[in-house]
Design a protein around this motif. Sequence first.
Motif, mmCIF file in Angstrom:
data_model
loop_
_atom_site.group_PDB
_atom_site.id
_atom_site.type_symbol
_atom_site.label_atom_id
_atom_site.label_comp_id
_atom_site.label_asym_id
_atom_site.label_seq_id
_atom_site.Cartn_x
_atom_site.Cartn_y
_atom_site.Cartn_z
ATOM 1 N N PRO A 102 -106.132 -29.789 11.448
ATOM 2 C CA PRO A 102 -106.461 -28.884 12.561
ATOM 3 C C PRO A 102 -105.499 -28.949 13.734
ATOM 4 C CG PRO A 102 -108.089 -30.667 12.347
ATOM 5 C CD PRO A 102 -107.201 -30.741 11.143
ATOM 6 N N LYS A 103 -104.893 -30.116 13.976
ATOM 7 C CA LYS A 103 -104.030 -30.205 15.160
ATOM 8 C C LYS A 103 -102.801 -29.294 15.026
ATOM 9 C CE LYS A 103 -101.776 -34.660 13.950
ATOM 10 N NZ LYS A 103 -100.926 -34.354 12.927
ATOM 11 N N ALA A 104 -102.454 -28.900 13.828
ATOM 12 C CA ALA A 104 -101.317 -27.988 13.633
ATOM 13 C C ALA A 104 -101.769 -26.699 12.938
ATOM 14 C CB ALA A 104 -100.230 -28.681 12.834
ATOM 15 N N LEU A 105 -103.019 -26.322 13.162
ATOM 16 C CA LEU A 105 -103.583 -25.106 12.546
ATOM 17 C C LEU A 105 -103.334 -25.071 11.033
ATOM 18 C CD1 LEU A 105 -102.767 -22.385 15.263
ATOM 19 C CD2 LEU A 105 -104.843 -23.730 14.987
ATOM 20 N N ASN A 106 -103.428 -26.259 10.419
ATOM 21 C CA ASN A 106 -103.290 -26.424 8.959
ATOM 22 C C ASN A 106 -101.887 -26.092 8.431
ATOM 23 O OD1 ASN A 106 -106.016 -27.129 8.981
ATOM 24 N ND2 ASN A 106 -106.672 -25.021 8.639
ATOM 25 N N VAL A 133 -103.889 -21.079 7.158
ATOM 26 C CA VAL A 133 -102.682 -21.900 7.294
ATOM 27 C C VAL A 133 -101.713 -21.133 8.195
ATOM 28 C CG1 VAL A 133 -100.628 -22.739 6.061
ATOM 29 C CG2 VAL A 133 -102.888 -23.057 5.035
ATOM 30 N N ALA A 134 -101.271 -21.773 9.282
ATOM 31 C CA ALA A 134 -100.389 -21.075 10.244
ATOM 32 C C ALA A 134 -98.921 -21.169 9.846
ATOM 33 C CB ALA A 134 -100.600 -21.630 11.650
ATOM 34 N N GLY A 135 -98.646 -21.467 8.586
ATOM 35 C CA GLY A 135 -97.264 -21.440 8.111
ATOM 36 C C GLY A 135 -96.784 -22.793 7.660
ATOM 37 N N ALA A 136 -95.533 -22.803 7.221
ATOM 38 C CA ALA A 136 -94.876 -24.079 6.971
ATOM 39 C C ALA A 136 -94.675 -24.745 8.335
ATOM 40 C CB ALA A 136 -93.547 -23.843 6.269
ATOM 41 N N ASP A 137 -94.577 -26.071 8.316
ATOM 42 C CA ASP A 137 -94.530 -26.820 9.584
ATOM 43 C C ASP A 137 -93.158 -26.663 10.245
ATOM 44 O OD1 ASP A 137 -94.257 -28.911 11.517
ATOM 45 O OD2 ASP A 137 -96.056 -29.809 10.651
ATOM 46 N N ILE A 138 -93.165 -25.987 11.382
ATOM 47 C CA ILE A 138 -91.900 -25.682 12.063
ATOM 48 C C ILE A 138 -91.269 -26.958 12.642
ATOM 49 C CG2 ILE A 138 -90.831 -24.317 13.920
ATOM 50 C CD1 ILE A 138 -93.264 -22.319 13.509
ATOM 51 N N THR A 139 -92.113 -27.876 13.114
ATOM 52 C CA THR A 139 -91.540 -29.114 13.680
ATOM 53 C C THR A 139 -90.836 -29.915 12.569
ATOM 54 O OG1 THR A 139 -93.667 -30.221 13.433
ATOM 55 C CG2 THR A 139 -93.194 -29.342 15.597
ATOM 56 N N TYR A 140 -91.357 -29.843 11.347
ATOM 57 C CA TYR A 140 -90.702 -30.520 10.218
ATOM 58 C C TYR A 140 -89.395 -29.792 9.828
ATOM 59 C CZ TYR A 140 -89.486 -31.869 5.513
ATOM 60 O OH TYR A 140 -88.769 -32.276 4.417
ATOM 61 N N MET A 141 -89.441 -28.449 9.807
ATOM 62 C CA MET A 141 -88.286 -27.684 9.291
ATOM 63 C C MET A 141 -87.097 -27.648 10.245
ATOM 64 S SD MET A 141 -89.907 -24.304 7.518
ATOM 65 C CE MET A 141 -90.915 -23.889 8.922
ATOM 66 N N LYS A 142 -87.408 -27.787 11.520
ATOM 67 C CA LYS A 142 -86.423 -27.531 12.587
ATOM 68 C C LYS A 142 -85.065 -28.211 12.357
ATOM 69 C CE LYS A 142 -87.479 -29.815 16.625
ATOM 70 N NZ LYS A 142 -86.271 -30.553 16.880
ATOM 71 N N GLY A 174 -96.665 -16.765 7.520
ATOM 72 C CA GLY A 174 -95.558 -17.442 6.840
ATOM 73 C C GLY A 174 -96.034 -18.094 5.554
ATOM 74 N N GLY A 175 -95.834 -19.406 5.451
ATOM 75 C CA GLY A 175 -96.275 -20.141 4.262
ATOM 76 C C GLY A 175 -97.763 -19.989 3.979
ATOM 77 N N GLY A 176 -98.553 -19.679 5.000
ATOM 78 C CA GLY A 176 -99.992 -19.457 4.804
ATOM 79 C C GLY A 176 -100.256 -18.146 4.086
ATOM 80 N N GLN A 181 -95.671 -12.351 7.930
ATOM 81 C CA GLN A 181 -94.508 -13.170 7.557
ATOM 82 C C GLN A 181 -93.584 -13.166 8.775
ATOM 83 O OE1 GLN A 181 -95.791 -14.001 3.598
ATOM 84 N NE2 GLN A 181 -94.102 -14.889 4.703
ATOM 85 N N PRO A 182 -93.835 -14.071 9.731
ATOM 86 C CA PRO A 182 -93.068 -14.033 10.983
ATOM 87 C C PRO A 182 -91.735 -14.767 10.940
ATOM 88 C CG PRO A 182 -94.872 -15.610 11.136
ATOM 89 C CD PRO A 182 -94.877 -15.093 9.726
ATOM 90 N N GLU A 183 -91.253 -15.124 9.737
ATOM 91 C CA GLU A 183 -90.080 -16.012 9.618
ATOM 92 C C GLU A 183 -88.836 -15.504 10.326
ATOM 93 O OE1 GLU A 183 -92.226 -15.447 7.189
ATOM 94 O OE2 GLU A 183 -92.590 -17.280 6.051
ATOM 95 N N VAL A 184 -88.591 -14.158 10.288
ATOM 96 C CA VAL A 184 -87.330 -13.678 10.896
ATOM 97 C C VAL A 184 -87.291 -13.984 12.392
ATOM 98 C CG1 VAL A 184 -86.753 -11.930 9.161
ATOM 99 C CG2 VAL A 184 -88.211 -11.288 11.110
ATOM 100 N N GLY A 185 -88.470 -14.121 12.998
ATOM 101 C CA GLY A 185 -88.521 -14.508 14.417
ATOM 102 C C GLY A 185 -88.041 -15.936 14.638
ATOM 103 N N LEU A 186 -88.012 -16.722 13.546
ATOM 104 C CA LEU A 186 -87.515 -18.104 13.616
ATOM 105 C C LEU A 186 -86.095 -18.183 13.054
ATOM 106 C CD1 LEU A 186 -90.764 -19.737 12.155
ATOM 107 C CD2 LEU A 186 -90.025 -19.926 14.538
ATOM 108 N N GLY A 187 -85.550 -17.028 12.692
ATOM 109 C CA GLY A 187 -84.173 -16.997 12.188
ATOM 110 C C GLY A 187 -84.041 -17.361 10.719
ATOM 111 N N PRO A 222 -88.641 -15.924 4.521
ATOM 112 C CA PRO A 222 -89.720 -16.710 3.909
ATOM 113 C C PRO A 222 -89.161 -17.520 2.734
ATOM 114 C CG PRO A 222 -90.415 -14.445 4.254
ATOM 115 C CD PRO A 222 -88.937 -14.483 4.535
ATOM 116 N N GLY A 223 -89.719 -18.700 2.528
ATOM 117 C CA GLY A 223 -89.157 -19.563 1.480
ATOM 118 C C GLY A 223 -90.145 -19.985 0.407
ATOM 119 N N PHE A 224 -91.421 -19.609 0.571
ATOM 120 C CA PHE A 224 -92.410 -20.007 -0.447
ATOM 121 C C PHE A 224 -92.851 -18.782 -1.262
ATOM 122 C CE2 PHE A 224 -94.246 -23.802 2.265
ATOM 123 C CZ PHE A 224 -93.013 -24.445 2.185
ATOM 124 N N GLY A 225 -91.935 -17.831 -1.454
ATOM 125 C CA GLY A 225 -92.240 -16.680 -2.313
ATOM 126 C C GLY A 225 -92.563 -15.390 -1.575
#
Length: 260
Positions: free
Chosen positions: A22-26, A63-72, A110-112, A132-138, A141-144
């Motif tokens: 929950p702390k990272a919206l799953n 799921v609010a996506g793949a973990d951005i803090t991990y991917m950064k 995103g990943g969700g 799929q908000p990935e383009v906003g992160l540059g 999408p990477g999970f299909g």
Amino acid sequence: MEYNNLLVEKEGAVTTIAINRPKALNALNTEVLAELIDAFQALAKDSETRVVILTGAGEKSFVAGADITYMKDLNPLEAREFAILGQGLTSLIENLPQPVIAAVNGFALGGGCELAMSCDIRVAAENAKFGQPEVGLGVVPGFGGTQRLARLVSKGKAKELLFTADVLGAQEALEIGLADRVVPAAELKSFCLNMAQKIVSKGPVAIRLCKVAVNKGLEMDLTNALSYEAEVFSLCFATEDQKEGMNAFVEKRKADFSGK
Ligand code: CAA
């Protein structure tokens, strides 16, 4: 295996997996992905489970996506490994012998959204949000997402969503075929359980073969796909379920399927 990020609940033949971070919206980091892979691999071998429901713990997010803090800070090779891990999970779900219902209880971004698209059926709560908000992160999408979205909705709609990063509400998602049902949030769990129970009451082998026939058939031209369907249809006649199902009809009683 004990899970740090998943809640697994079995109710008869229905197993519900709730992603619980929950702390990272799953959001999905490598630990969540590894736990999901482990849980789905176990379910693939679990003959007692006939339907799986995948949801997010809490009321705000699937799921609010793949973990951005991990991917950064990933380098390209690590990013590739991460995509392959996520794609491995989505392919595992897509090809799981049992039907998987996504109970989308909030953000599926995103990943969700990609995870939800790998499920067989998406039931959305009225507060669900897809995108799929990935383009906003540059990134792409990477999970299909570039592949399953374009197969699920029209090519133009998929590109619109991918290019604009627009987030759709449940009703809009329903209109374009990204969601299959929309229900009030308070009824999401019971609606999905009822749908699961309806599936459980039918012939288990036939359900599994329906899933394979749709998935494999969509990758073929129609002539080959129909021929594949005829093979799968004939295979049913080697099962106890076919005998029981048809005898029960003729004898005007409810079928009692053994799944054999
Ligand atoms: N990764 C990591 N952490 C996330 C996250 C994510 N995808 N989404 C949300 N969180 C975290 C937030 O950072 C925040 O943490 P802190 O409390 O420590 O600050 C917590 O979850 C709650 O989030 P918000 O405060 O942002 O909640 P909100 O209600 O204001 O907004 C939201 C919700 C609109 C979903 C917003 O969190 C958001 O935009 N999240 C990112 C969505 C996104 O871009 N997903 C795609 C990721 S890329 C991807 O998935 C690539 C791929 O295909 C593999």
